[in-house]
Write a protein that holds these residues in place. Structure first.
Motif, PDB file in Angstrom:
ATOM      1  N   ASP A  52       0.838  -1.205   0.000  1.00  0.00           N
ATOM      2  CA  ASP A  52       0.000   0.000   0.000  1.00  0.00           C
ATOM      3  C   ASP A  52       0.872   1.253   0.000  1.00  0.00           C
ATOM      4  N   GLY A  53       1.216   1.707  -1.194  1.00  0.00           N
ATOM      5  CA  GLY A  53       2.089   2.869  -1.337  1.00  0.00           C
ATOM      6  C   GLY A  53       1.507   4.140  -0.748  1.00  0.00           C
ATOM      7  N   ASP A  54       0.200   4.346  -0.903  1.00  0.00           N
ATOM      8  CA  ASP A  54      -0.422   5.550  -0.344  1.00  0.00           C
ATOM      9  C   ASP A  54      -0.299   5.567   1.177  1.00  0.00           C
ATOM     10  N   ARG A  55      -0.562   4.433   1.779  1.00  0.00           N
ATOM     11  CA  ARG A  55      -0.441   4.331   3.228  1.00  0.00           C
ATOM     12  C   ARG A  55       1.008   4.536   3.656  1.00  0.00           C
ATOM     13  N   ARG A  56       1.914   3.898   2.958  1.00  0.00           N
ATOM     14  CA  ARG A  56       3.340   4.004   3.270  1.00  0.00           C
ATOM     15  C   ARG A  56       3.812   5.453   3.168  1.00  0.00           C
ATOM     16  N   ASP A  57       3.279   6.190   2.222  1.00  0.00           N
ATOM     17  CA  ASP A  57       3.649   7.598   2.059  1.00  0.00           C
ATOM     18  C   ASP A  57       3.075   8.484   3.158  1.00  0.00           C
ATOM     19  N   ARG A  58       1.927   8.095   3.705  1.00  0.00           N
ATOM     20  CA  ARG A  58       1.239   8.888   4.727  1.00  0.00           C
ATOM     21  C   ARG A  58       1.817   8.666   6.129  1.00  0.00           C
TER      22      ARG A  58
END
Length: 93
Positions: A52-58
């Protein structure tokens, strides 16, 4: 202390859902809290973070926000209150 240091550095944490950090991460972010009762809980959490790239970025910003609450002033004030409470409660040995 390790989760706090990691979050302060912007590194997402993966912690068991029990205890202070598990509850805090589940509620406020900064990482992933997994069920310690699930034998695959840790590996599932790692896979979720990788996928989950979006989660990892957040997560880094969430972690830094949480870590920012733990100033020296607040920590020493908390310890001072704890010691004062213990000395008033009659728990002298």
């Amino acid at each position: 202390v390790c989760p706090l240091e990691a979050m302060a550095a912007g590194i997402p944490v993966i912690v068991p859902d029990s205890g202070y950090w598990g509850k805090r991460v589940a509620a406020d972010g900064g990482g992933i809290a997994y069920s310690a009762e699930d034998p695959e809980g840790l590996s599932k959490a790692v896979r979720a973070l990788v996928r989950d790239g979006d989660r990892r970025d957040r997560l880094p910003e969430e972690g830094r926000r949480i870590a920012a609450e733990f100033t020296w002033e607040r920590c020493t004030e908390s310890w001072a209150k704890l010691f004062a409470s213990a000395s008033r409660s009659g728990n002298r040995r």
